[in-house]
Motif scaffolding. Structure first.
Motif, PDB file in Angstrom:
ATOM      1  N   ASN A 195       0.846  -1.190   0.000  1.00 38.08           N
ATOM      2  CA  ASN A 195       0.000   0.000   0.000  1.00 38.08           C
ATOM      3  C   ASN A 195       0.883   1.241   0.000  1.00 38.08           C
ATOM      4  O   ASN A 195       0.653   2.190  -0.748  1.00 38.08           O
ATOM      5  CB  ASN A 195      -0.903  -0.049   1.235  1.00 38.08           C
ATOM      6  CG  ASN A 195      -1.803   1.144   1.361  1.00 38.08           C
ATOM      7  OD1 ASN A 195      -1.323   2.258   1.539  1.00 38.08           O
ATOM      8  ND2 ASN A 195      -3.099   0.927   1.274  1.00 38.08           N
ATOM      9  N   ARG A 232       3.629   6.427  -1.486  1.00 37.36           N
ATOM     10  CA  ARG A 232       2.508   5.537  -1.778  1.00 37.36           C
ATOM     11  C   ARG A 232       2.812   4.688  -3.002  1.00 37.36           C
ATOM     12  O   ARG A 232       3.662   5.026  -3.823  1.00 37.36           O
ATOM     13  CB  ARG A 232       1.232   6.337  -1.990  1.00 37.36           C
ATOM     14  CG  ARG A 232       0.729   7.006  -0.723  1.00 37.36           C
ATOM     15  CD  ARG A 232      -0.553   7.790  -0.943  1.00 37.36           C
ATOM     16  NE  ARG A 232      -1.123   8.254   0.315  1.00 37.36           N
ATOM     17  CZ  ARG A 232      -0.693   9.308   0.985  1.00 37.36           C
ATOM     18  NH1 ARG A 232       0.318  10.007   0.529  1.00 37.36           N
ATOM     19  NH2 ARG A 232      -1.279   9.651   2.110  1.00 37.36           N
ATOM     20  N   SER A 233       2.079   3.628  -3.162  1.00 30.41           N
ATOM     21  CA  SER A 233       2.365   2.679  -4.244  1.00 30.41           C
ATOM     22  C   SER A 233       2.162   3.288  -5.626  1.00 30.41           C
ATOM     23  O   SER A 233       2.733   2.808  -6.603  1.00 30.41           O
ATOM     24  CB  SER A 233       1.494   1.427  -4.098  1.00 30.41           C
ATOM     25  OG  SER A 233       0.125   1.781  -4.131  1.00 30.41           O
ATOM     26  N   THR A 266      -0.501  -4.741   0.902  1.00 28.62           N
ATOM     27  CA  THR A 266      -1.906  -4.560   0.527  1.00 28.62           C
ATOM     28  C   THR A 266      -2.766  -5.702   1.007  1.00 28.62           C
ATOM     29  O   THR A 266      -3.944  -5.545   1.245  1.00 28.62           O
ATOM     30  CB  THR A 266      -2.060  -4.442  -0.999  1.00 28.62           C
ATOM     31  OG1 THR A 266      -1.394  -5.547  -1.613  1.00 28.62           O
ATOM     32  CG2 THR A 266      -1.479  -3.150  -1.504  1.00 28.62           C
ATOM     33  N   ALA A 287      -4.508  -3.054   7.919  1.00 27.15           N
ATOM     34  CA  ALA A 287      -3.771  -1.979   7.265  1.00 27.15           C
ATOM     35  C   ALA A 287      -2.962  -1.185   8.255  1.00 27.15           C
ATOM     36  O   ALA A 287      -2.185  -0.339   7.864  1.00 27.15           O
ATOM     37  CB  ALA A 287      -4.745  -1.072   6.528  1.00 27.15           C
ATOM     38  N   GLU A 314      -5.539   4.153   6.711  1.00 30.48           N
ATOM     39  CA  GLU A 314      -4.817   3.265   5.813  1.00 30.48           C
ATOM     40  C   GLU A 314      -3.338   3.584   5.709  1.00 30.48           C
ATOM     41  O   GLU A 314      -2.568   2.805   5.174  1.00 30.48           O
ATOM     42  CB  GLU A 314      -5.434   3.351   4.415  1.00 30.48           C
ATOM     43  CG  GLU A 314      -6.861   2.851   4.355  1.00 30.48           C
ATOM     44  CD  GLU A 314      -6.941   1.360   4.633  1.00 30.48           C
ATOM     45  OE1 GLU A 314      -7.780   0.947   5.438  1.00 30.48           O
ATOM     46  OE2 GLU A 314      -6.127   0.621   4.050  1.00 30.48           O
TER      47      GLU A 314
END
Lengths: 114, 113
Positions: free
Chosen positions: A30, A50-51, A94, A99, B98
């Motif tokens: 992620n 971030r990815s 992910t 998470a 997240e």
């Protein structure tokens, strides 16, 4: 289980030089984060990528992410003696059950010589 | 600034003792974590909590338990300390969500003799 592996394990450079550390990981992520740890202290968050990002800058730090190779690099430019520390990458897979979890590598020990 | 504090920087205990490590954060973070750090092994997650009275096992929960009675406080308990639990213990906290950037305490170096 360890997700990220840093390379090299140890790096020694002269003040003013650039330092590059690499991190490889195994599963889809992620995001990927880099942390610094001064000797015998807690970790300090440096930067998050971030990815869907390929490069990110923060002051003298530059992080790249290549999801096709499952690897990231941390570049510290114009290093200073105060940059001497251990540097860890940490990933948020992910497919992790939560998470909220980070998985840390074993770190690169950077020594900057005055 | 977020502040995460741990009850002791250094602790020496005897084998078989019950050991309490306490962690307090002052930023109203939902998530709290306990890690141990050993040379060459990086940080390994012992337990984490995403809410008061909630806990989840991490990668190495054996020999440990945790307690979270209040949002700001997360305790790690070694029910019967053993020499292989000699390590650096790090507490961390983060907001829910997240993208969990974590904030760490200074660590407790525990020696079990």
């Amino acid at each position: 289980s360890q997700q990220g592996e840093e390379d090299p394990q140890a790096l020694s450079i002269q003040e003013g030089e650039n330092a590059t550390m690499n991190c490889s990981y195994k599963t889809s992520i992620n995001n990927l984060q880099w942390y610094r740890q001064n000797s015998g202290r807690g970790l300090v968050h440096l930067i998050l990528i971030r990815s869907n990002e390929r490069e990110k800058h923060s002051g003298r730090l530059r992080v790249t992410l290549d999801t096709s190779k499952k690897s990231s690099s941390l570049l510290i430019t114009a290093s200073r003696a105060a940059d001497t520390a251990s540097y860890f990458c940490a990933t948020v897979p992910t497919l992790s059950g939560s998470a909220r979890q980070l998985t840390f590598g074993s770190g690169t020990q950077l020594t900057v010589l005055p | 600034d977020v502040k995460v504090t741990q009850s002791s920087r250094y602790l020496v205990k005897r084998t078989g003792e019950k050991v309490f490590l306490e962690c307090v954060q002052d930023m109203d973070h939902e998530n709290m974590f306990w890690y141990r750090q050993d040379p060459g092994l990086g940080l390994r997650l012992i337990y984490f909590s995403y809410d008061v009275k909630m806990k989840e096992k991490g990668d190495i929960p054996e020999g440990y338990s945790v307690s979270r009675e209040k949002k700001e406080r997360f305790s790690l308990i070694l029910e019967s300390a053993s020499t292989n639990q000699t390590s650096m213990y790090l507490c961390a906290s983060s907001l829910a969500g997240e993208v969990p950037e974590q904030y760490f305490g200074p660590g407790t170096r525990l020696t079990v003799t």
